[in-house]
Design a protein around this motif. Sequence first.
Motif, short mmCIF file in Angstrom:
data_model
loop_
_atom_site.label_atom_id
_atom_site.label_comp_id
_atom_site.label_asym_id
_atom_site.label_seq_id
_atom_site.Cartn_x
_atom_site.Cartn_y
_atom_site.Cartn_z
N LYS A 101 0.83 -1.21 0.00
CA LYS A 101 0.00 0.00 0.00
C LYS A 101 0.87 1.26 0.00
O LYS A 101 0.64 2.18 -0.79
N TYR A 250 -4.57 6.94 -2.04
CA TYR A 250 -4.66 5.82 -1.11
C TYR A 250 -6.02 5.15 -1.16
O TYR A 250 -6.14 3.93 -0.93
N ASP A 254 -6.16 1.23 -1.93
CA ASP A 254 -6.84 0.29 -1.03
C ASP A 254 -7.54 -0.80 -1.80
O ASP A 254 -7.45 -1.99 -1.47
N VAL A 257 -4.98 -3.22 -3.47
CA VAL A 257 -4.34 -4.12 -2.52
C VAL A 257 -5.31 -5.20 -2.04
O VAL A 257 -4.95 -6.38 -1.92
#
Length: 707
Positions: A101, A250, A254, A257
């Motif tokens: 991440k 991010y 997310d 991932v």
Amino acid sequence: MKKNPIIAIVGNPNIGKSSLFNQLTGLRQKVGNFPSVTVEKKSGPWMLNDATEAVVVDLPGLYSLYPKALDERVVIDILANPSHEDYPDVVVVVADASNLKRNLLLFTQVADLGLPVVLALNMLDVARDKNLQVNAVKLAMKLGVPVVRINARVGEGLDQLKQAVVQQLESPKISVEKYYFNPAEQFPELIDEVKRTNAISNNYLALHHVQQHDIFSFVPQEKRVAYDKMIEKHGFKESGFQAAETMHRYAVIDGLVKDSVKTVAEFLVKPLWTRRLDKVLLHPFWGYAVFLAVLLVIFQAVFTFASYPMDLIDAGMASLNDWLKAKLPEGALTDLLTDGLVAGIGGVVIFIPQIAFLFFLVSLLEESGYMARVMVIMDKLMRKFGLNGRSVVPLISGVACAVPAIMAARSIGNRKERLLTILVTPLMSCSARLPIYTVLIALVVPSTAVLGFFTLQGLTLMGLYLLGLISALVSAWAIKGRVESAETGYFVMEMPTYQIPRWYHVGIAVWDSVKSFVTQAGKIIVAISIILWVLATYGPGDAISKAEETIQKEQPTLTGAEMENAVAAYKLEHSYAGHFGKFIEPAIAPLGYDWKIGIALLASFAAREVFVGTMSTIYSIGSEADEDNGTIKARMRAEINPKTGEAMYTPALAFSLLVFYVFAMMCMSTIATVKRETHGWKWPLIQLAYMTVLAYGLAFLTYQVLQ
């Protein structure tokens, strides 16, 4: 496909980026500076096929394209400038698979610039230790670019990486077809104006021109003014926009991932030992205790294991000198070869074993992941003296050489902490001091065993290095109040897991250090040795030509070897070098030094390591060699103080010299580097002044106390 494409390696710090670079280029690396800046640049060739030799460039590690330190600026300065000579045809982004991440933040930023990208997943073994399983195929489908699994430590996956790079060169896949973040959605008019007025086609590149034009070396001043007017015109808030961008990225990462990284059953993986070791190595007491013990082992090993090859080299050079004198006809050329050139070379090669052992052991600490723990435990201590944990890297690097160590201070974002680190780093004992330390310690400190393996010599050597560290911290504390700064320093670092050292990389580090010492320091030592031979062989007037006649009149009872030694000493004293030494002798006499040592002090102002080579040359000329007095150590041990009739190198004099060289700024290259890093002569002159005062004052105090 270009004949010599440029492949840039980009990634976060401590994720194996440099290990991959070493695997791809091996010993064919070149070290220089990036154009227009003093940041170190590593590059090397990588054969992609029979007709294509790529140039691999290892860019400084960073967490995002918004740099915090000077060396990080180089990355965006290159990636945002297609006309830069190092602008890459393909970017290999190395990512830590155990912390995907965080690493994908940098990847998405690079991809949004419109560059062909290959994602190299490294540290998969660490991911397994954390019960994580990364699906590279699914990740590649999500990202739209090649994703390769590698192990940079042992060189696994390099063929697959080569195929992916060639694929991107021949048929680039640009992930920017769908932006991970599109600034034109929030500020379409601003981005459009920047693109239109600067011939830029990429939205995200246009955003960086808006936000970072002040640090771009390729943007002229009038353009910067124009950008500022655009920002004001469109009401653009730079800092807030950067935070919003990071949060958006991010949120996208997310999802990536979650789809590509799964947690596997705990019984399928090995136990994680890192946390258990860190409980000891990061402990507020045991962490420092272990660090001191490690240092003691290193310095004792330098003395114990390096002494055998050093003695062989020393004796071998002495035998070579004797053999040459026996075989060659007497004359000035033979004396120049033996007493000048060979003596100077002997002063270089004898210390190769010590340099090699020291860097071998330090490289083991770096490769194992322990050095990062040292930075963490030292951060709290460093802050009391105006530094931070990142200052540990330059300070420890200073054990090798102050020049790259000072350049490494660019990783410190805070200006005040960076300047303080630069000013005190030369107090760390570099490899140039090591020959001086070991010779003088061997002369006056017995090799008495203490606690079994450890000896007084090893403890003394460690004490000198600790003296340098302590003096660096105290000096930083004394200077910090005189350096103004409104910035707040911080230290953020993710520690790598413990690893078995990569012996190939350790070997490269040792080879580079020895090669640097021999080629750089060696050239200076040999050159000065030859110059000294000339200065010590010839002199004003006819005193040297009448030396034998003068000695016979003054000491008619002398015969044989005693007569030869007396004549040689008389010639040296009346040479040009002898006159220089006599001229400065009154200034150094309070430290216990005579005019011969004065010659070595003057010569070593160019570089400290010249001292031992100078003494070897001076004592080669000042006496006739015999079987018991042919090595460097033997000549210095046999030197007699004419005032006392006893050994010249007493503990008082030897420790006075040791203390002098701990503190003295005797390196022109370091002064030049400080001038370049601080953009002026103010700070290097202050540094030269305070270190010279410390060296003279503490050497005087040492001699007077021990005398």
